[in-house]
Design a protein around this motif. Sequence first.
Motif, mmCIF file in Angstrom:
data_model
loop_
_atom_site.group_PDB
_atom_site.id
_atom_site.type_symbol
_atom_site.label_atom_id
_atom_site.label_comp_id
_atom_site.label_asym_id
_atom_site.label_seq_id
_atom_site.Cartn_x
_atom_site.Cartn_y
_atom_site.Cartn_z
ATOM 1 N N CYS A 95 -5.402 0.625 6.072
ATOM 2 C CA CYS A 95 -5.618 2.045 6.326
ATOM 3 C C CYS A 95 -6.888 2.564 5.659
ATOM 4 O O CYS A 95 -7.213 3.735 5.797
ATOM 5 C CB CYS A 95 -4.408 2.866 5.913
ATOM 6 S SG CYS A 95 -4.059 2.814 4.140
ATOM 7 N N CYS A 110 0.851 -1.185 0.000
ATOM 8 C CA CYS A 110 0.000 0.000 0.000
ATOM 9 C C CYS A 110 0.889 1.237 0.000
ATOM 10 O O CYS A 110 1.756 1.382 0.854
ATOM 11 C CB CYS A 110 -0.886 -0.013 1.233
ATOM 12 S SG CYS A 110 -1.738 1.541 1.504
ATOM 13 N N CYS A 166 -7.054 -0.394 0.508
ATOM 14 C CA CYS A 166 -6.208 -1.078 1.483
ATOM 15 C C CYS A 166 -7.065 -1.453 2.685
ATOM 16 O O CYS A 166 -7.804 -0.634 3.215
ATOM 17 C CB CYS A 166 -5.088 -0.122 1.898
ATOM 18 S SG CYS A 166 -4.112 -0.708 3.280
ATOM 19 N N LYS A 214 0.141 4.142 0.782
ATOM 20 C CA LYS A 214 -0.209 5.054 1.878
ATOM 21 C C LYS A 214 0.394 4.598 3.198
ATOM 22 O O LYS A 214 1.002 5.382 3.917
ATOM 23 C CB LYS A 214 -1.729 5.170 2.009
ATOM 24 C CG LYS A 214 -2.421 5.574 0.728
ATOM 25 C CD LYS A 214 -2.479 7.073 0.581
ATOM 26 C CE LYS A 214 -2.842 7.570 -0.824
ATOM 27 N NZ LYS A 214 -3.679 6.777 -1.655
ATOM 28 N N CYS A 215 0.215 3.316 3.545
ATOM 29 C CA CYS A 215 0.752 2.882 4.835
ATOM 30 C C CYS A 215 2.070 2.122 4.683
ATOM 31 O O CYS A 215 2.641 1.666 5.666
ATOM 32 C CB CYS A 215 -0.285 2.121 5.647
ATOM 33 S SG CYS A 215 -0.979 0.669 4.873
HETATM 34 ZN ZN LIG Z 1 -2.730 1.157 3.498
#
Ligand SMILES: [Zn+2]
Length: 116
Positions: free
Chosen positions: A110, A84, A107, A86-87
Amino acid sequence: MAKYKKAPEPVKIRLRKNDLVEVTTGKEQGKTGKILKVIRGKNQVLIEKVNLIKRHTRPSPTTGQGGIVEKEAPVYVSKVKLICPKCATSTRFRITVTGEGKKARVCLKCKELIDG
Ligand SMILES: [Zn+2]
């Protein structure tokens, strides 16, 4: 009649070119890279700088210097996990439909959309 090797069961590949993935098993375990190519017919992906194989080339007038060329070899999709963005961890995701009616991956960790 000639016997052909049975083609692998087609699996749904939910990974795309330029996705960042992590290898979860095998000698390349833990390595991460960007998907260069998805080979759907074989359920494999090519990942940048992962599963490199060495090709020995002889010097020749056309290729110039000989030597060892490293090249990516395909990895089965079942051995890789999407990371992911983002995380920043390898994650499970599901497909969702956005407000605009587009399919996007989310995801599960998150809850962020993976696709822009
Ligand atoms: Zn994520």
